[in-house]
Design a protein around this motif. Structure first.
Motif, PDB file in Angstrom:
ATOM      1  N   PRO A   1      11.163   8.345   1.959  1.00  0.00           N
ATOM      2  CA  PRO A   1      11.185   8.246   0.489  1.00  0.00           C
ATOM      3  C   PRO A   1      10.666   6.912  -0.041  1.00  0.00           C
ATOM      4  O   PRO A   1      10.189   6.823  -1.173  1.00  0.00           O
ATOM      5  N   LEU A   2      10.743   5.860   0.806  1.00  0.00           N
ATOM      6  CA  LEU A   2      10.356   4.522   0.360  1.00  0.00           C
ATOM      7  C   LEU A   2       8.845   4.292   0.395  1.00  0.00           C
ATOM      8  O   LEU A   2       8.358   3.310  -0.165  1.00  0.00           O
ATOM      9  N   ILE A   3       8.089   5.177   1.067  1.00  0.00           N
ATOM     10  CA  ILE A   3       6.652   4.942   1.231  1.00  0.00           C
ATOM     11  C   ILE A   3       5.804   5.883   0.373  1.00  0.00           C
ATOM     12  O   ILE A   3       4.583   5.909   0.515  1.00  0.00           O
ATOM     13  N   GLN A   4       6.451   6.641  -0.501  1.00  0.00           N
ATOM     14  CA  GLN A   4       5.712   7.615  -1.301  1.00  0.00           C
ATOM     15  C   GLN A   4       4.661   6.949  -2.187  1.00  0.00           C
ATOM     16  O   GLN A   4       3.563   7.456  -2.361  1.00  0.00           O
ATOM     17  N   ASN A   5       4.997   5.802  -2.753  1.00  0.00           N
ATOM     18  CA  ASN A   5       4.077   5.109  -3.659  1.00  0.00           C
ATOM     19  C   ASN A   5       3.644   3.756  -3.111  1.00  0.00           C
ATOM     20  O   ASN A   5       3.296   2.845  -3.862  1.00  0.00           O
ATOM     21  N   VAL A   6       3.657   3.639  -1.787  1.00  0.00           N
ATOM     22  CA  VAL A   6       3.299   2.369  -1.143  1.00  0.00           C
ATOM     23  C   VAL A   6       2.099   2.603  -0.238  1.00  0.00           C
ATOM     24  O   VAL A   6       2.023   3.603   0.475  1.00  0.00           O
ATOM     25  N   ASP A   7       1.159   1.655  -0.258  1.00  0.00           N
ATOM     26  CA  ASP A   7      -0.018   1.734   0.608  1.00  0.00           C
ATOM     27  C   ASP A   7       0.345   1.170   1.982  1.00  0.00           C
ATOM     28  O   ASP A   7       0.509  -0.030   2.151  1.00  0.00           O
ATOM     29  N   VAL A   8       0.489   2.057   2.962  1.00  0.00           N
ATOM     30  CA  VAL A   8       0.878   1.639   4.300  1.00  0.00           C
ATOM     31  C   VAL A   8       0.114   2.477   5.325  1.00  0.00           C
ATOM     32  O   VAL A   8      -0.163   3.653   5.097  1.00  0.00           O
ATOM     33  N   ASN A   9      -0.233   1.846   6.438  1.00  0.00           N
ATOM     34  CA  ASN A   9      -0.930   2.540   7.515  1.00  0.00           C
ATOM     35  C   ASN A   9       0.092   3.408   8.257  1.00  0.00           C
ATOM     36  O   ASN A   9       0.932   2.912   8.995  1.00  0.00           O
TER      37      ASN A   9
ATOM     38  N   THR B   1      13.956  -5.055  25.182  1.00  0.00           N
ATOM     39  CA  THR B   1      13.830  -5.879  23.971  1.00  0.00           C
ATOM     40  C   THR B   1      12.437  -6.495  23.876  1.00  0.00           C
ATOM     41  O   THR B   1      11.843  -6.561  22.790  1.00  0.00           O
ATOM     42  N   ILE B   2      11.903  -6.923  25.015  1.00  0.00           N
ATOM     43  CA  ILE B   2      10.546  -7.481  25.036  1.00  0.00           C
ATOM     44  C   ILE B   2       9.532  -6.404  24.620  1.00  0.00           C
ATOM     45  O   ILE B   2       8.596  -6.675  23.854  1.00  0.00           O
ATOM     46  N   ILE B   3       9.703  -5.182  25.121  1.00  0.00           N
ATOM     47  CA  ILE B   3       8.813  -4.085  24.727  1.00  0.00           C
ATOM     48  C   ILE B   3       8.880  -3.871  23.215  1.00  0.00           C
ATOM     49  O   ILE B   3       7.852  -3.723  22.541  1.00  0.00           O
ATOM     50  N   SER B   4      10.095  -3.855  22.679  1.00  0.00           N
ATOM     51  CA  SER B   4      10.289  -3.607  21.247  1.00  0.00           C
ATOM     52  C   SER B   4       9.640  -4.685  20.385  1.00  0.00           C
ATOM     53  O   SER B   4       8.894  -4.389  19.445  1.00  0.00           O
ATOM     54  N   VAL B   5       9.915  -5.940  20.720  1.00  0.00           N
ATOM     55  CA  VAL B   5       9.378  -7.058  19.924  1.00  0.00           C
ATOM     56  C   VAL B   5       7.863  -7.165  20.093  1.00  0.00           C
ATOM     57  O   VAL B   5       7.125  -7.375  19.125  1.00  0.00           O
ATOM     58  N   SER B   6       7.380  -7.014  21.326  1.00  0.00           N
ATOM     59  CA  SER B   6       5.930  -7.064  21.561  1.00  0.00           C
ATOM     60  C   SER B   6       5.231  -5.948  20.796  1.00  0.00           C
ATOM     61  O   SER B   6       4.168  -6.156  20.203  1.00  0.00           O
ATOM     62  N   GLY B   7       5.825  -4.752  20.832  1.00  0.00           N
ATOM     63  CA  GLY B   7       5.249  -3.631  20.098  1.00  0.00           C
ATOM     64  C   GLY B   7       5.121  -3.935  18.619  1.00  0.00           C
ATOM     65  O   GLY B   7       4.082  -3.666  18.000  1.00  0.00           O
ATOM     66  N   LEU B   8       6.165  -4.515  18.026  1.00  0.00           N
ATOM     67  CA  LEU B   8       6.119  -4.877  16.597  1.00  0.00           C
ATOM     68  C   LEU B   8       5.034  -5.913  16.338  1.00  0.00           C
ATOM     69  O   LEU B   8       4.263  -5.793  15.369  1.00  0.00           O
ATOM     70  N   VAL B   9       4.953  -6.938  17.174  1.00  0.00           N
ATOM     71  CA  VAL B   9       3.947  -7.996  16.989  1.00  0.00           C
ATOM     72  C   VAL B   9       2.535  -7.416  17.024  1.00  0.00           C
ATOM     73  O   VAL B   9       1.697  -7.717  16.159  1.00  0.00           O
ATOM     74  N   PHE B  10       2.265  -6.553  17.994  1.00  0.00           N
ATOM     75  CA  PHE B  10       0.921  -5.977  18.106  1.00  0.00           C
ATOM     76  C   PHE B  10       0.626  -4.994  16.970  1.00  0.00           C
ATOM     77  O   PHE B  10      -0.519  -4.858  16.553  1.00  0.00           O
ATOM     78  N   VAL B  11       1.662  -4.310  16.478  1.00  0.00           N
ATOM     79  CA  VAL B  11       1.486  -3.449  15.299  1.00  0.00           C
ATOM     80  C   VAL B  11       1.079  -4.289  14.088  1.00  0.00           C
ATOM     81  O   VAL B  11       0.154  -3.939  13.340  1.00  0.00           O
ATOM     82  N   LEU B  12       1.760  -5.433  13.888  1.00  0.00           N
ATOM     83  CA  LEU B  12       1.450  -6.298  12.753  1.00  0.00           C
ATOM     84  C   LEU B  12       0.037  -6.887  12.879  1.00  0.00           C
ATOM     85  O   LEU B  12      -0.679  -7.016  11.883  1.00  0.00           O
ATOM     86  N   ILE B  13      -0.354  -7.260  14.095  1.00  0.00           N
ATOM     87  CA  ILE B  13      -1.700  -7.787  14.310  1.00  0.00           C
ATOM     88  C   ILE B  13      -2.730  -6.703  14.005  1.00  0.00           C
ATOM     89  O   ILE B  13      -3.729  -6.949  13.316  1.00  0.00           O
ATOM     90  N   LEU B  14      -2.481  -5.499  14.518  1.00  0.00           N
ATOM     91  CA  LEU B  14      -3.398  -4.393  14.287  1.00  0.00           C
ATOM     92  C   LEU B  14      -3.469  -4.022  12.805  1.00  0.00           C
ATOM     93  O   LEU B  14      -4.527  -3.629  12.298  1.00  0.00           O
ATOM     94  N   ASN B  15      -2.356  -4.197  12.114  1.00  0.00           N
ATOM     95  CA  ASN B  15      -2.299  -3.896  10.683  1.00  0.00           C
ATOM     96  C   ASN B  15      -3.202  -4.816   9.863  1.00  0.00           C
ATOM     97  O   ASN B  15      -3.683  -4.461   8.792  1.00  0.00           O
ATOM     98  N   MET B  16      -3.446  -6.030  10.383  1.00  0.00           N
ATOM     99  CA  MET B  16      -4.337  -6.953   9.692  1.00  0.00           C
ATOM    100  C   MET B  16      -5.811  -6.666   9.967  1.00  0.00           C
ATOM    101  O   MET B  16      -6.693  -7.153   9.270  1.00  0.00           O
ATOM    102  N   ILE B  17      -6.065  -5.846  11.005  1.00  0.00           N
ATOM    103  CA  ILE B  17      -7.430  -5.583  11.418  1.00  0.00           C
ATOM    104  C   ILE B  17      -7.949  -4.251  10.886  1.00  0.00           C
ATOM    105  O   ILE B  17      -9.066  -4.155  10.378  1.00  0.00           O
ATOM    106  N   VAL B  18      -7.137  -3.208  10.989  1.00  0.00           N
ATOM    107  CA  VAL B  18      -7.594  -1.866  10.616  1.00  0.00           C
ATOM    108  C   VAL B  18      -7.233  -1.529   9.163  1.00  0.00           C
ATOM    109  O   VAL B  18      -6.398  -2.156   8.561  1.00  0.00           O
TER     110      VAL B  18
END
Length: 450
Positions: free
Chosen positions: A379-387, A433-450
């Protein structure tokens, strides 16, 4: 209060297991009852919740685990695991054997559930560790990392597949972005963290270490010429992947082309279900590892019986860990976490990761955490531009953080590798925990590229 009660319950569980030395099964059941009472569940619902958690967990994993153990034992007893291990060692070299394990686990993990991949690979990896005389966990942790990453990020695994549907994300892009994120995450949490984990918990890496499933691979050594060929051994071990992969491809083609379901597609779904896959795989192994090599069927059934006996207590532990998870869900712990974030204005990607992480910590199930998060964030992303594909991956990353005592996977790893509670926290919990945090970091990096 629900979070405080949950924290106290987890501490009590650790106390019973580590200090009182009460068996894990009894400790889990006792804490499940006490948590249900403390969370205010109706007395008439408590036993039903515990039984439902036990039954649903074993219903989804029991046959898969049992047939997976039989398959692994048949391959090991015939010398197939030894042949695969020796071939991989010769191709990669002893110094790079860890990377051979990572690559194998990643390929298998794309199509197999975490539990199935673990029970199939442990006999092979255990053989490899014996051949090159290195600690079993040194190869086992990177293997488990690859399986966990594929489970969290890559369709056709249940979490990313269902979340993609919930968010309306393109599942093809989820798969592509998932691969991009998965590879560096596996390297960081697998081979690189294993070096650090060896310093944090040196006793876990003793050569003698081995758990319940390693007994599936503890067979006599053969002369290489007396073992099945690498091709037939690898084909037998990979057969579950081939079946699940083929079924997934057909299903994706059907969905993308808009073809309505019919008897053919229903048959493909049947063939691709984990229980059917493992049943057919065991039947194949009986022929390729036994009958086709003139081994009496009675001897093959002895191997099958031994394998199931060796994992009996592990399956029991999985069932009661499901009871604890069900009590936390029915007790409203996940709903309470969800209410905390209602109306939040945080970035949807960060919000999805954070909600999934907290729900995961509170109730244990990665799948439940991911699906609950999807319902809250939608419900929070209905009017938000998000990948949307990246939102799916952020949710998946949050849902696997800090695996601990309320997670079935925690007990699978502990029992499979013969670890103590302390060693499991120092290796597996930190690794997740490393998988979780690394996954978030790479998602954020990818979000700046694509």
């Amino acid at each position: 209060m629900p979070l405080v009660i949950t924290a106290i319950g987890i501490l009590l569980l650790l106390f019973l297991i580590m200090k009182v030395r009460l068996h894990t099964v009894l400790s889990l059941v006792v804490v499940s009852f006490l948590l249900a009472l403390a969370l205010g569940m109706p007395l008439s619902d408590i036993v039903a919740s515990i039984e439902e958690g036990f039954g649903s967990t074993l219903g989804s994993t029991g046959l898969i685990f049992g047939f997976g153990a039989i398959l692994g034992k048949l391959i090991a007893d015939a010398g197939g695991a030894q042949r695969i291990a020796m071939t991989l060692i010769s191709k990669f070299g002893e110094r790079r054997v860890q990377w051979a394990v990572v690559l194998t686990a990643f390929i298998l993990g794309i199509a197999l559930f975490f539990e199935v991949g673990l029970v199939l690979l442990i006999p092979i990896v255990y053989q490899m560790s014996k051949q090159v005389n290195i600690p079993f966990l040194y190869l086992g942790l990177p293997m488990a990392t690859a399986l966990s990453v594929t489970h969290a990020f890559l369709p056709p695994h249940p979490g990313p597949t269902v979340i993609s549907e919930q968010y309306g994300a393109n599942i093809g892009l989820v798969l592509i972005y998932g691969f991009i994120i998965a590879i560096p995450t596996i390297i960081i949490a697998g081979p690189l963290y294993t070096v650090l984990a060896r310093r944090i918990a040196p006793t876990a890496f003793e050569n003698k270490k081995g758990g319940t499933i390693t007994s599936l691979a503890d067979v006599k050594q053969y002369k290489l010429e007396d073992t099945p060929g690498f091709g037939i051994s690898a084909f037998t071990a990979l057969f579950p992947v081939i079946l699940m992969g083929a079924s997934t491809i057909v299903t994706l083609i059907q969905q993308s082309s808009g073809v309505t379901s019919n008897v053919f597609f229903e048959f493909i779904d049947l063939i691709g279900s984990p229980t059917t896959v493992m049943t057919l795989s065991v039947l194949l192994a009986i022929y390729t590892m036994g009958i086709g090599r003139k081994i009496p069927i009675s001897k093959l059934m002895e191997s099958a019986e031994t394998s199931v006996k060796s994992i009996g207590m592990l399956v029991f532990i999985l069932g009661v860990s499901g009871s604890l998870k069900e009590v936390l869900i029915d007790g409203g712990v996940g709903d309470y976490v969800a209410e905390i974030f209602e109306g939040s204005t945080i970035s949807p990607i960060l919000l999805a990761w954070l909600i999934a992480a907290l729900i995961r910590l509170a109730q244990g199930s990665a799948t439940v955490a991911a699906l609950t998060t999807a319902g809250l964030v939608l419900p929070l992303i209905q009017n938000v531009d998000v990948n949307l594909p990246l939102l799916v991956l952020a949710t998946g990353a949050g849902s696997i953080i800090a695996s601990h005592v309320n997670d079935t996977g925690f007990w699978i790893v502990k029992e499979s590798f013969g670890l103590t509670m302390k060693e499991t926290f120092a290796t597996w919990t930190i690794l997740e925990t490393i998988i979780s945090v690394s996954g978030l970091v790479f998602v954020l990096i990818l979000n700046m590229i694509v």
